[in-house]
Design a protein around this motif. Structure first.
Motif, PDB file in Angstrom:
ATOM      1  N   ALA A 177       0.840  -1.204   0.000  1.00  6.74           N
ATOM      2  CA  ALA A 177       0.000   0.000   0.000  1.00  6.74           C
ATOM      3  C   ALA A 177       0.872   1.250   0.000  1.00  6.74           C
ATOM      4  O   ALA A 177       0.577   2.223  -0.702  1.00  6.74           O
ATOM      5  CB  ALA A 177      -0.934  -0.004   1.207  1.00  6.74           C
ATOM      6  N   GLY A 178       1.933   1.234   0.770  1.00  2.00           N
ATOM      7  CA  GLY A 178       2.847   2.363   0.810  1.00  2.00           C
ATOM      8  C   GLY A 178       3.514   2.598  -0.530  1.00  2.00           C
ATOM      9  O   GLY A 178       3.675   3.744  -0.969  1.00  2.00           O
ATOM     10  N   ILE A 179       3.892   1.539  -1.196  1.00  4.97           N
ATOM     11  CA  ILE A 179       4.512   1.673  -2.522  1.00  4.97           C
ATOM     12  C   ILE A 179       3.505   2.262  -3.515  1.00  4.97           C
ATOM     13  O   ILE A 179       3.835   3.157  -4.293  1.00  4.97           O
ATOM     14  CB  ILE A 179       5.065   0.318  -3.010  1.00  4.97           C
ATOM     15  N   SER A 180       2.265   1.789  -3.475  1.00  2.34           N
ATOM     16  CA  SER A 180       1.235   2.312  -4.368  1.00  2.34           C
ATOM     17  C   SER A 180       0.978   3.793  -4.097  1.00  2.34           C
ATOM     18  O   SER A 180       0.909   4.601  -5.034  1.00  2.34           O
ATOM     19  CB  SER A 180      -0.053   1.504  -4.208  1.00  2.34           C
ATOM     20  N   ALA A 181       0.876   4.174  -2.834  1.00  2.00           N
ATOM     21  CA  ALA A 181       0.664   5.588  -2.483  1.00  2.00           C
ATOM     22  C   ALA A 181       1.893   6.417  -2.834  1.00  2.00           C
ATOM     23  O   ALA A 181       1.773   7.564  -3.271  1.00  2.00           O
ATOM     24  CB  ALA A 181       0.323   5.714  -1.005  1.00  2.00           C
ATOM     25  N   GLY A 182       3.078   5.834  -2.658  1.00  2.00           N
ATOM     26  CA  GLY A 182       4.308   6.529  -3.024  1.00  2.00           C
ATOM     27  C   GLY A 182       4.373   6.787  -4.522  1.00  2.00           C
ATOM     28  O   GLY A 182       4.757   7.870  -4.961  1.00  2.00           O
TER      29      GLY A 182
END
Length: 168
Positions: A109-114
């Motif tokens: 999720a963090g990678i997608s938001a990043g």
């Protein structure tokens, strides 16, 4: 395409992030000097992102109404796709982050938001909102993994640009 840019804007810093700059460079390289083709490639990119968002919503909800809200909403069709706004890519990245968070996958999720934030820095607002949700629903450790992945990716991508990446 510099000749198509108004003189006052020719020496300004881009307001977009490195992920979108790479997409834009690939599209303009592929389209060459054909302005209509370049425009169609950008429009197609945003239309495909909208379709991907609609597919994610449909697979998640099995609701035709929810899917139609994503793919047929006039603001998305007119302002986003036809208007050429890359906010559709930001929205797709944040939508992916929401789904991944709900599935208990904080790093993904963090990678997608990043990635959404690397299209345009305003995606960072979504990171903050999702981190707030994570704190309320998953706890500090889980949220730290999410935020670390999101902000770590953004910091890593902007590292070669130095402070010039934030000048706009």
């Amino acid at each position: 395409f510099l000749l198509h840019v108004a003189r006052g804007w020719r020496h300004t810093t881009s307001i977009y992030g490195p992920a979108f700059e790479l997409v834009a460079a690939a599209i303009t390289k592929l389209g060459g000097d054909a302005a209509t083709l370049v425009r169609m490639l950008f429009t197609s990119t945003f239309a495909l992102a909208t379709a991907a968002g609609g597919l994610i919503v449909f697979l998640r909800t099995r609701s035709s109404a929810a899917t139609a809200l994503v793919v047929l909403h006039p603001a998305i069709a007119v302002a986003g796709i036809l208007g050429g706004h890359n906010d559709i890519l930001v929205g797709l990245g944040l939508l992916g982050a929401v789904v991944l968070m709900q599935d208990g996958r904080p790093v993904a999720a963090g990678i997608s938001a990043g990635l959404a934030t690397l299209v345009k820095l305003t995606g960072g607002i979504g990171i903050l909102a999702l981190a707030g949700w994570g704190l309320a629903h998953r706890g500090r450790s889980w949220t730290a993994r999410f935020a670390g992945a999101a902000f770590g990716l953004v910091a890593f991508a902007y590292l070669p640009l130095g402070t010039s990446g934030f000048s706009a």
